[in-house]
Design a protein around this motif. Sequence first.
Motif, PDB file in Angstrom:
ATOM      1  N   ASP A 323       0.830  -1.151  -0.030  1.00 45.79           N
ATOM      2  CA  ASP A 323      -0.130  -0.080  -0.013  1.00 45.79           C
ATOM      3  C   ASP A 323       0.855   1.146  -0.041  1.00 45.79           C
ATOM      4  OD1 ASP A 323      -2.748   1.306   0.534  1.00 45.79           O
ATOM      5  OD2 ASP A 323      -1.850   1.915   2.343  1.00 45.79           O
ATOM      6  N   ASP A 324       2.121   0.955  -0.145  1.00 45.01           N
ATOM      7  CA  ASP A 324       2.949   2.186   0.001  1.00 45.01           C
ATOM      8  C   ASP A 324       3.223   2.555  -1.387  1.00 45.01           C
ATOM      9  OD1 ASP A 324       3.414   2.011   2.902  1.00 45.01           O
ATOM     10  OD2 ASP A 324       5.055   1.122   2.914  1.00 45.01           O
ATOM     11  N   LEU A 325       2.757   3.933  -1.523  1.00 49.19           N
ATOM     12  CA  LEU A 325       3.064   4.529  -2.899  1.00 49.19           C
ATOM     13  C   LEU A 325       4.140   5.414  -2.860  1.00 49.19           C
ATOM     14  CD1 LEU A 325       1.867   4.832  -5.688  1.00 49.19           C
ATOM     15  CD2 LEU A 325       0.617   6.785  -4.915  1.00 49.19           C
ATOM     16  N   HIS A 326       5.418   5.240  -3.779  1.00 47.38           N
ATOM     17  CA  HIS A 326       6.478   6.039  -3.742  1.00 47.38           C
ATOM     18  C   HIS A 326       6.300   7.106  -4.914  1.00 47.38           C
ATOM     19  CE1 HIS A 326       9.417   3.323  -1.236  1.00 47.38           C
ATOM     20  NE2 HIS A 326       8.399   3.748  -0.606  1.00 47.38           N
ATOM     21  N   ILE A 327       6.432   8.583  -4.595  1.00 47.38           N
ATOM     22  CA  ILE A 327       6.118   9.143  -5.584  1.00 47.38           C
ATOM     23  C   ILE A 327       7.398  10.123  -5.788  1.00 47.38           C
ATOM     24  CG2 ILE A 327       4.837  11.619  -6.522  1.00 47.38           C
ATOM     25  CD1 ILE A 327       2.543  10.672  -4.256  1.00 47.38           C
ATOM     26  N   TYR A 328       7.918   9.913  -7.171  1.00 52.29           N
ATOM     27  CA  TYR A 328       9.449  10.551  -7.229  1.00 52.29           C
ATOM     28  C   TYR A 328       9.438  11.716  -8.041  1.00 52.29           C
ATOM     29  CZ  TYR A 328      10.918   5.744  -6.370  1.00 52.29           C
ATOM     30  OH  TYR A 328      11.343   4.526  -5.686  1.00 52.29           O
ATOM     31  N   TYR A 329       9.888  12.896  -7.268  1.00 48.24           N
ATOM     32  CA  TYR A 329       9.599  14.012  -7.937  1.00 48.24           C
ATOM     33  C   TYR A 329      11.023  15.030  -8.275  1.00 48.24           C
ATOM     34  CZ  TYR A 329       9.622  15.712  -3.061  1.00 48.24           C
ATOM     35  OH  TYR A 329       9.996  15.626  -1.700  1.00 48.24           O
ATOM     36  N   GLY A 330      10.819  16.074  -9.089  1.00 53.32           N
ATOM     37  CA  GLY A 330      11.945  17.158  -8.851  1.00 53.32           C
ATOM     38  C   GLY A 330      11.547  18.115  -8.114  1.00 53.32           C
ATOM     39  N   ALA A 331      12.860  18.280  -7.184  1.00 56.74           N
ATOM     40  CA  ALA A 331      12.597  19.284  -6.036  1.00 56.74           C
ATOM     41  C   ALA A 331      13.601  20.542  -6.509  1.00 56.74           C
ATOM     42  CB  ALA A 331      13.064  18.559  -4.709  1.00 56.74           C
ATOM     43  N   ALA A 332      12.584  21.823  -6.461  1.00 56.35           N
ATOM     44  CA  ALA A 332      13.253  23.113  -6.968  1.00 56.35           C
ATOM     45  C   ALA A 332      14.092  22.867  -7.978  1.00 56.35           C
ATOM     46  CB  ALA A 332      14.053  23.574  -5.575  1.00 56.35           C
ATOM     47  N   ASP A 333      13.891  22.043  -8.964  1.00 52.67           N
ATOM     48  CA  ASP A 333      14.608  21.878 -10.190  1.00 52.67           C
ATOM     49  C   ASP A 333      16.111  21.663 -10.311  1.00 52.67           C
ATOM     50  OD1 ASP A 333      12.156  22.241 -11.707  1.00 52.67           O
ATOM     51  OD2 ASP A 333      13.142  23.808 -13.017  1.00 52.67           O
TER      52      ASP A 333
END
Length: 356
Positions: A323-333
């Motif tokens: 149930d753990d959804l890991h969201i990968y994202y850009g941080a401050a470009d």
Amino acid sequence: MEHTHQINTRIPIEKKGILLSPTKLKFESNGVLNPGISQEGEEVHIFYRAVEDGNYSTIGYAKTNEHLDLIERKSSPLITRDFDYEKHGVEDARIVKIEDIYYLTYTAYDGFNAMGALATSKDLKHFEKKGIITPFITYKEYKYHLEHCNQERLNPKYYYYYNLFAQIGLADEKHRYLRDKDIVLFPKKINGKFVMLHRIWPGIQIVQFEKWENLTKEFWENHIKNLHDHILMDPFYDFEVNYLGAGCPPIETKDGWLMIYHGVCETHIGKTYHAAAALLDIEDPIKIIGRLPYPLFSPTEEWELLGVVDHVVFPTGTALFGDDLHIYYGAADKHTAVAKVSLQLVLNELKKTAIS
């Protein structure tokens, strides 16, 4: 990894911190951000935008696991700038596997135009570029086709963003094409068709087609003439009042397609990018079941507030472990970071937010 931070939101989000940062290597010395994610069991393949001096971008590669341990990271780009249409940047990859082919969509930047492009692979190591897949339509042509739309159903902001380009003269340039970014595929065909999200400011549009060869200029002209029928979402809430863009490839769940996107709002210190969520009908994804009236998460940590572009969280890929959804994202470009959330909690909240 940096220390875990817990922040207060309506849905508990655990920010796991920075996963990847710039290095001293030339190709990724200025930024490591906005990664496409492909999960294969316990392995997570990361196709990140690597930025060097002059804002030239390629796609780098790393591999992690559920625990965010860095297993592999290549010391040179996996996907380079090979053609004139991408001579300034291969940017912001998203990736899905449909049947036995990996489809990697990205923004091709030639120094003037930012357009959607496609590359395919059978093994995640060798990619064959297929070229531009978004409209080769100038801004003058765009305005002409836009005027055929049902004006009562078209958000006036579509003209607002056209006029922004017109005011600074860009809309008059013969080789300035419609800016179309954030190209995201659904990870399976629906009713025998590819389903793709794209972003002509200020909203997210949806397009369906049987073959890639169908994406001709005539196809896109008809699409824009009927743009009011293809708009999935326009700005609706305060935190996304400027514009939206597709983020992670939609996730198939028993309740519908979970779509994590970004919304942008103007503040007294400039623009802020938030992560947001919506739930789409599983058979007819242009139908919205629910949409969070608040951000899923926002820039709160130093690495999100200060960077190449301040106040940015930019989700582009996910991996699911139970149930753990890991969201990968850009941080401050500048960095690639990860947030963790309960998939079921997000779905439960979205089902409470049906939009009439």
